[in-house]
Every structure is written in structure tokens, then in C-alpha cells.
Design a protein around this motif. Structure first.
Motif, mmCIF file in Angstrom:
data_model
loop_
_atom_site.group_PDB
_atom_site.id
_atom_site.type_symbol
_atom_site.label_atom_id
_atom_site.label_comp_id
_atom_site.label_asym_id
_atom_site.label_seq_id
_atom_site.Cartn_x
_atom_site.Cartn_y
_atom_site.Cartn_z
ATOM 1 N N ARG A 1 0.819 -1.367 0.081
ATOM 2 C CA ARG A 1 -0.096 -0.031 0.141
ATOM 3 C C ARG A 1 0.817 1.220 0.109
ATOM 4 N NH1 ARG A 1 -3.368 -3.525 2.982
ATOM 5 N NH2 ARG A 1 -2.483 -3.186 4.730
ATOM 6 N N ASN A 2 1.923 1.155 0.513
ATOM 7 C CA ASN A 2 2.933 2.369 0.743
ATOM 8 C C ASN A 2 3.316 2.664 -0.760
ATOM 9 O OD1 ASN A 2 2.582 3.042 3.438
ATOM 10 N ND2 ASN A 2 4.442 1.768 4.119
ATOM 11 N N LEU A 3 3.704 1.486 -1.289
ATOM 12 C CA LEU A 3 4.365 1.832 -2.753
ATOM 13 C C LEU A 3 3.189 2.405 -3.643
ATOM 14 C CD1 LEU A 3 6.112 -1.730 -3.192
ATOM 15 C CD2 LEU A 3 7.136 0.587 -3.167
ATOM 16 N N VAL A 4 2.223 1.848 -3.419
ATOM 17 C CA VAL A 4 0.881 2.394 -4.168
ATOM 18 C C VAL A 4 0.667 4.166 -3.924
ATOM 19 C CG1 VAL A 4 -1.782 2.772 -4.475
ATOM 20 C CG2 VAL A 4 -0.352 0.672 -4.415
ATOM 21 N N TRP A 5 0.883 4.309 -2.475
ATOM 22 C CA TRP A 5 0.746 5.802 -2.147
ATOM 23 C C TRP A 5 2.075 6.638 -2.656
ATOM 24 C CZ3 TRP A 5 3.439 8.967 1.670
ATOM 25 C CH2 TRP A 5 2.644 10.024 1.957
ATOM 26 N N LYS A 6 3.061 6.080 -2.674
ATOM 27 C CA LYS A 6 4.256 6.779 -2.830
ATOM 28 C C LYS A 6 4.305 6.776 -4.356
ATOM 29 C CE LYS A 6 7.181 5.461 1.084
ATOM 30 N NZ LYS A 6 8.515 5.001 1.380
ATOM 31 N N GLY A 7 3.546 6.177 -5.159
ATOM 32 C CA GLY A 7 3.396 6.298 -6.893
ATOM 33 C C GLY A 7 4.249 5.507 -7.318
ATOM 34 N N GLN A 8 5.003 4.404 -6.747
ATOM 35 C CA GLN A 8 6.002 3.538 -7.336
ATOM 36 C C GLN A 8 5.042 2.339 -8.161
ATOM 37 O OE1 GLN A 8 9.306 2.557 -6.833
ATOM 38 N NE2 GLN A 8 9.741 4.747 -6.222
ATOM 39 N N PHE A 9 3.747 2.249 -7.537
ATOM 40 C CA PHE A 9 2.980 1.444 -8.654
ATOM 41 C C PHE A 9 1.947 2.543 -8.905
ATOM 42 C CE2 PHE A 9 3.311 -2.588 -5.673
ATOM 43 C CZ PHE A 9 4.532 -2.953 -6.360
ATOM 44 N N LYS A 10 1.612 2.187 -10.246
ATOM 45 C CA LYS A 10 0.655 3.346 -10.854
ATOM 46 C C LYS A 10 -0.465 2.980 -11.334
ATOM 47 C CE LYS A 10 4.662 5.897 -12.720
ATOM 48 N NZ LYS A 10 4.990 6.329 -11.220
ATOM 49 N N ALA A 11 -1.543 3.626 -10.931
ATOM 50 C CA ALA A 11 -2.867 3.109 -11.414
ATOM 51 C C ALA A 11 -3.166 3.026 -12.848
ATOM 52 C CB ALA A 11 -3.867 4.354 -11.028
ATOM 53 N N ASN A 12 -3.727 1.914 -13.257
ATOM 54 C CA ASN A 12 -4.031 1.524 -14.728
ATOM 55 C C ASN A 12 -2.642 0.860 -15.180
ATOM 56 O OD1 ASN A 12 -6.890 2.234 -14.471
ATOM 57 N ND2 ASN A 12 -6.314 4.288 -14.504
ATOM 58 N N VAL A 13 -1.868 0.802 -14.482
ATOM 59 C CA VAL A 13 -0.561 0.160 -15.061
ATOM 60 C C VAL A 13 -0.059 -1.037 -14.386
ATOM 61 C CG1 VAL A 13 2.042 0.229 -15.330
ATOM 62 C CG2 VAL A 13 0.356 2.175 -15.986
ATOM 63 N N HIS A 14 0.045 -0.666 -13.074
ATOM 64 C CA HIS A 14 0.229 -1.876 -11.921
ATOM 65 C C HIS A 14 -0.803 -2.244 -11.214
ATOM 66 C CE1 HIS A 14 4.449 0.334 -12.262
ATOM 67 N NE2 HIS A 14 4.537 -1.003 -12.400
ATOM 68 N N TYR A 15 -1.960 -1.651 -11.274
ATOM 69 C CA TYR A 15 -3.158 -1.740 -10.539
ATOM 70 C C TYR A 15 -4.331 -1.132 -11.179
ATOM 71 C CZ TYR A 15 -2.861 2.533 -7.837
ATOM 72 O OH TYR A 15 -3.026 3.784 -7.556
ATOM 73 N N VAL A 16 -5.453 -1.637 -10.766
ATOM 74 C CA VAL A 16 -6.534 -1.215 -10.991
ATOM 75 C C VAL A 16 -7.706 -0.907 -9.766
ATOM 76 C CG1 VAL A 16 -6.718 -1.839 -13.522
ATOM 77 C CG2 VAL A 16 -7.845 -3.279 -11.879
ATOM 78 N N LYS A 17 -8.524 -0.095 -10.018
ATOM 79 C CA LYS A 17 -9.453 -0.008 -8.811
ATOM 80 C C LYS A 17 -11.059 -0.199 -9.230
ATOM 81 C CE LYS A 17 -8.932 2.828 -5.429
ATOM 82 N NZ LYS A 17 -8.756 4.165 -4.613
ATOM 83 N N PRO A 18 -11.331 -1.633 -8.977
ATOM 84 C CA PRO A 18 -12.802 -1.533 -9.599
ATOM 85 C C PRO A 18 -13.737 -1.068 -8.417
ATOM 86 C CG PRO A 18 -11.695 -3.531 -8.560
ATOM 87 C CD PRO A 18 -10.654 -2.481 -8.499
ATOM 88 N N THR A 19 -13.456 -0.757 -7.338
ATOM 89 C CA THR A 19 -14.253 0.042 -6.433
ATOM 90 C C THR A 19 -13.422 0.947 -5.667
ATOM 91 O OG1 THR A 19 -14.063 -1.381 -4.232
ATOM 92 C CG2 THR A 19 -15.864 -2.101 -5.904
ATOM 93 N N SER A 20 -13.962 1.932 -4.913
ATOM 94 C CA SER A 20 -13.362 3.215 -4.231
ATOM 95 C C SER A 20 -12.158 2.258 -3.170
ATOM 96 C CB SER A 20 -14.293 4.185 -3.656
ATOM 97 O OG SER A 20 -14.805 3.389 -2.551
ATOM 98 N N ARG A 21 -12.452 1.206 -2.731
ATOM 99 C CA ARG A 21 -11.755 0.638 -1.686
ATOM 100 C C ARG A 21 -10.776 -0.453 -2.208
ATOM 101 N NH1 ARG A 21 -12.668 2.312 3.657
ATOM 102 N NH2 ARG A 21 -11.604 0.351 4.323
ATOM 103 N N LYS A 22 -11.108 -1.117 -3.418
ATOM 104 C CA LYS A 22 -10.444 -2.354 -3.827
ATOM 105 C C LYS A 22 -9.355 -2.164 -4.649
ATOM 106 C CE LYS A 22 -10.745 -7.068 -4.133
ATOM 107 N NZ LYS A 22 -10.816 -7.699 -2.883
ATOM 108 N N LEU A 23 -8.309 -2.612 -4.345
ATOM 109 C CA LEU A 23 -7.156 -2.639 -5.599
ATOM 110 C C LEU A 23 -6.861 -3.901 -6.163
ATOM 111 C CD1 LEU A 23 -4.219 -0.646 -3.639
ATOM 112 C CD2 LEU A 23 -5.993 0.277 -5.391
#
Length: 64
Positions: free
Chosen positions: A22-44
Motif C-alpha cells: 500500500r505504501n508503494l501505491v501511495w508513493k507512486g511506485q505502483f501506478k494506477a491502470n499500469v500496476h493496479y486497477v481500482k474496481p471500487t473505491s476501496r479495492k485494489l
């Protein structure tokens, strides 16, 4: 077919704590729609092939 993993599944697969992921997501190491998707507001859901690419690129940087 693409494989998607929850934070907990990814944690078990790459031996990293869920909070660290989650820290890697928050810091921008993992990028939305590249490394992860968010099908809901709370789900990665993490894209396994992109995470593998990220891991391999990190190991190449560490080797110098």
C-alpha cells in the motif's frame, strides 16, 4: 488472459507485507491502470504481469 491479484495475494506471492505494498501505491511506485486497477473505491487489484516487470526492473537497478 491477464491475472489480477488482491493486496493479500500479491503480498504472499512477492513476500512483502500488505502495508508495504500500500505504501508503494501511495508513493507512486505502483501506478494506477499500469500496476493496479481500482474496481471500487476501496479495492485494489494488481496486474501480475506489470508487477513482474516492476520487480525485474528493480533487481536490474540493484545490480548496477
Amino acid at each position: 488472459m491477464e491475472e489480477y491479484l488482491t493486496t493479500e495475494e500479491l503480498s504472499a506471492r512477492i513476500k512483502m507485507r500488505p502495508g508495504s505494498i500500500r505504501n508503494l501505491v501511495w508513493k507512486g511506485q505502483f501506478k494506477a491502470n499500469v500496476h493496479y486497477v481500482k474496481p471500487t473505491s476501496r479495492k485494489l487489484l494488481f496486474v501480475w504481469s506489470s508487477i513482474q516487470d516492476w520487480l525485474h526492473s528493480r533487481s536490474e537497478v540493484a545490480r548496477g
